[in-house]
Design a protein around this motif. Structure first.
Motif, PDB file in Angstrom:
ATOM      1  N   PHE A 115       0.824  -1.209   0.000  1.00 25.54           N
ATOM      2  CA  PHE A 115       0.000   0.000   0.000  1.00 25.54           C
ATOM      3  C   PHE A 115       0.856   1.256   0.000  1.00 25.54           C
ATOM      4  O   PHE A 115       0.488   2.267  -0.598  1.00 25.54           O
ATOM      5  CB  PHE A 115      -0.949  -0.011   1.198  1.00 25.54           C
ATOM      6  CG  PHE A 115      -2.104  -0.942   1.035  1.00 25.54           C
ATOM      7  CD1 PHE A 115      -3.173  -0.597   0.222  1.00 25.54           C
ATOM      8  CD2 PHE A 115      -2.128  -2.173   1.678  1.00 25.54           C
ATOM      9  CE1 PHE A 115      -4.246  -1.459   0.058  1.00 25.54           C
ATOM     10  CE2 PHE A 115      -3.200  -3.040   1.516  1.00 25.54           C
ATOM     11  CZ  PHE A 115      -4.263  -2.685   0.702  1.00 25.54           C
ATOM     12  N   ARG A 116       2.004   1.227   0.663  1.00 26.39           N
ATOM     13  CA  ARG A 116       2.913   2.376   0.622  1.00 26.39           C
ATOM     14  C   ARG A 116       3.348   2.657  -0.813  1.00 26.39           C
ATOM     15  O   ARG A 116       3.387   3.811  -1.252  1.00 26.39           O
ATOM     16  CB  ARG A 116       4.142   2.110   1.493  1.00 26.39           C
ATOM     17  CG  ARG A 116       3.869   2.065   2.982  1.00 26.39           C
ATOM     18  CD  ARG A 116       5.144   1.730   3.737  1.00 26.39           C
ATOM     19  NE  ARG A 116       4.863   1.415   5.126  1.00 26.39           N
ATOM     20  CZ  ARG A 116       5.769   1.021   6.000  1.00 26.39           C
ATOM     21  NH1 ARG A 116       7.038   0.908   5.621  1.00 26.39           N
ATOM     22  NH2 ARG A 116       5.448   0.752   7.257  1.00 26.39           N
ATOM     23  N   THR A 117       3.669   1.602  -1.535  1.00 19.56           N
ATOM     24  CA  THR A 117       4.088   1.752  -2.928  1.00 19.56           C
ATOM     25  C   THR A 117       2.954   2.298  -3.789  1.00 19.56           C
ATOM     26  O   THR A 117       3.160   3.176  -4.635  1.00 19.56           O
ATOM     27  CB  THR A 117       4.556   0.399  -3.486  1.00 19.56           C
ATOM     28  OG1 THR A 117       5.604  -0.122  -2.666  1.00 19.56           O
ATOM     29  CG2 THR A 117       5.057   0.550  -4.911  1.00 19.56           C
ATOM     30  N   VAL A 124       5.864   9.831  -8.607  1.00 24.02           N
ATOM     31  CA  VAL A 124       6.949   9.678  -9.579  1.00 24.02           C
ATOM     32  C   VAL A 124       6.434   9.579 -11.011  1.00 24.02           C
ATOM     33  O   VAL A 124       7.228   9.483 -11.941  1.00 24.02           O
ATOM     34  CB  VAL A 124       7.797   8.434  -9.244  1.00 24.02           C
ATOM     35  CG1 VAL A 124       8.446   8.583  -7.888  1.00 24.02           C
ATOM     36  CG2 VAL A 124       6.948   7.160  -9.283  1.00 24.02           C
ATOM     37  N   VAL A 125       5.121   9.617 -11.186  1.00 28.24           N
ATOM     38  CA  VAL A 125       4.553   9.568 -12.533  1.00 28.24           C
ATOM     39  C   VAL A 125       4.689  10.942 -13.181  1.00 28.24           C
ATOM     40  O   VAL A 125       4.592  11.978 -12.514  1.00 28.24           O
ATOM     41  CB  VAL A 125       3.068   9.144 -12.479  1.00 28.24           C
ATOM     42  CG1 VAL A 125       2.420   9.234 -13.850  1.00 28.24           C
ATOM     43  CG2 VAL A 125       2.957   7.726 -11.932  1.00 28.24           C
ATOM     44  N   SER A 126       4.916  10.969 -14.486  1.00 30.36           N
ATOM     45  CA  SER A 126       5.015  12.231 -15.219  1.00 30.36           C
ATOM     46  C   SER A 126       3.759  13.074 -15.007  1.00 30.36           C
ATOM     47  O   SER A 126       2.638  12.581 -15.162  1.00 30.36           O
ATOM     48  CB  SER A 126       5.204  11.956 -16.717  1.00 30.36           C
ATOM     49  OG  SER A 126       5.044  13.135 -17.472  1.00 30.36           O
ATOM     50  N   LYS A 176      -2.157  13.178  -6.649  1.00 31.72           N
ATOM     51  CA  LYS A 176      -0.837  13.135  -7.265  1.00 31.72           C
ATOM     52  C   LYS A 176       0.277  13.241  -6.234  1.00 31.72           C
ATOM     53  O   LYS A 176       1.289  12.541  -6.321  1.00 31.72           O
ATOM     54  CB  LYS A 176      -0.705  14.293  -8.276  1.00 31.72           C
ATOM     55  CG  LYS A 176       0.653  14.401  -8.950  1.00 31.72           C
ATOM     56  CD  LYS A 176       0.869  13.283  -9.955  1.00 31.72           C
ATOM     57  CE  LYS A 176       2.116  13.508 -10.778  1.00 31.72           C
ATOM     58  NZ  LYS A 176       3.364  13.450  -9.989  1.00 31.72           N
ATOM     59  N   ASN A 177       0.124  14.114  -5.239  1.00 29.09           N
ATOM     60  CA  ASN A 177       1.241  14.425  -4.343  1.00 29.09           C
ATOM     61  C   ASN A 177       1.037  14.025  -2.894  1.00 29.09           C
ATOM     62  O   ASN A 177       1.918  14.291  -2.073  1.00 29.09           O
ATOM     63  CB  ASN A 177       1.544  15.930  -4.394  1.00 29.09           C
ATOM     64  CG  ASN A 177       2.216  16.343  -5.691  1.00 29.09           C
ATOM     65  OD1 ASN A 177       2.872  15.528  -6.337  1.00 29.09           O
ATOM     66  ND2 ASN A 177       2.049  17.580  -6.085  1.00 29.09           N
ATOM     67  N   VAL A 178      -0.085  13.407  -2.555  1.00 28.46           N
ATOM     68  CA  VAL A 178      -0.307  13.062  -1.154  1.00 28.46           C
ATOM     69  C   VAL A 178       0.723  12.044  -0.669  1.00 28.46           C
ATOM     70  O   VAL A 178       1.064  12.006   0.529  1.00 28.46           O
ATOM     71  CB  VAL A 178      -1.740  12.517  -0.952  1.00 28.46           C
ATOM     72  CG1 VAL A 178      -1.912  11.134  -1.595  1.00 28.46           C
ATOM     73  CG2 VAL A 178      -2.093  12.477   0.529  1.00 28.46           C
ATOM     74  N   GLY A 179       1.257  11.240  -1.573  1.00 27.85           N
ATOM     75  CA  GLY A 179       2.236  10.237  -1.172  1.00 27.85           C
ATOM     76  C   GLY A 179       3.509  10.831  -0.619  1.00 27.85           C
ATOM     77  O   GLY A 179       4.169  10.226   0.248  1.00 27.85           O
TER      78      GLY A 179
END
Length: 303
Positions: A115-117, A124-126, A176-179
């Protein structure tokens, strides 16, 4: 022993060699900051004093004329309100969701690494590829409405409604950026001593009390860092709006950065665009200073 026989101290002492090595190591970073940050910042202030139209080939000194136009701009209040709503919604949703996910993933449960991944992979996606995919999903006949129709619900045209367009961009950016903030919070949570939680449990503290009295204070420095990064980042969102809505419908998603782009690169008024850049810089500076100065009230190690 005569004075001629006294050994002279070497010029390249160990201290001087170490100092030179340190300067050489930091020189590329300092040069990058000067060339790509300080020089452009000075030029922005300089260009804001001129009427610069690339198409007309004019570059005329006008003094404070652009700043007077800024104050009298009838569209600016609407742009600033949209920017404030966008920034506030994005920061609150991002921080709350990131902290919630970090707390969940900090539990010793099976499959947390997977789940972390999953949650971090969008980071890291464009950005452009990510936005284009979501543009197709959010269309009137796109994947989101297709999924809703499968369960008997009718979805709106997400990118053509005043409210739904802005909310869609906010949610898209949060996903997109919450990770990134999640990883920061997760690293901070893993540094909280387990003995504190054990002592709180023995005293009968509930889960909410442990979270409020132990977790939040112990990771408050990381919360400060993440909040500053997220606020500054939210004020610089451009690509998502340019690809998804182009500031529309109307001006409902025209934030300050996109309005700056319109004035400078669509209307070719680089002088006024530079003035809007100065305004953006001042807003970022003020918000960062406020966050930094208020840290003593709630950051644990600054009290």
């Amino acid at each position: 022993m005569s004075s001629a026989e006294v050994p002279k101290s070497a010029f390249w002492t160990t201290r001087r060699r170490d100092r030179l090595a340190g300067y050489l190591f930091v020189a590329p970073q300092v040069a990058g900051i000067v060339v790509f940050v300080l020089v452009p910042l000075v030029l922005i202030f300089y260009y804001s004093l001129y009427d610069w139209n690339v198409l007309a080939g004019t570059f005329t000194f006008t003094g404070m004329s652009n700043y007077r136009d800024l104050v009298a701009d009838p569209r600016l209040p609407s742009v600033l309100r949209t920017t404030a709503f966008f920034c506030g919604g994005l920061v609150l949703l991002n921080m709350a969701l990131a902290l919630f996910l970090a707390v969940l993933l900090n539990q010793r449960l099976h499959g947390t690494a997977v789940f972390r991944t999953i949650f971090f992979s969008p980071v890291v996606v464009s950005l452009v590829a990510w936005t284009i995919v979501w543009q197709f999903l959010l269309q009137d006949d796109g994947g989101i409405n297709g999924a809703l129709s499968a369960v008997g619900a009718d979805g709106p045209n997400w990118l053509r409604g005043d409210v739904t367009a802005l909310v869609s961009v906010i949610v898209l950016q949060v996903i997109k950026n919450v990770g990134l903030n999640m990883v920061l919070f997760l690293a901070a949570l893993q540094g909280v001593p387990a003995q504190l939680y054990e002592a709180a449990r023995l005293d009968g503290a509930s889960a909410w009390t442990r979270f409020r009295r132990i977790t939040v204070p112990m990771i408050s420095p990381t919360i400060l860092l993440a909040s500053i990064i997220t606020v500054v980042g939210s004020l610089q969102i451009f690509a998502q709006i340019a690809v998804l809505t182009q500031g529309g419908p109307g001006t409902s998603t025209t934030v300050l950065v996109y309005y700056l782009y319109q004035q400078a690169f669509q209307f070719h008024d680089f002088g006024y665009g530079a003035t809007l850049s100065v305004l953006l810089f001042l807003i970022v500076l003020v918000l960062t200073v406020i966050q930094w100065q208020t840290r003593r009230r709630w950051v644990e190690y600054e009290r």
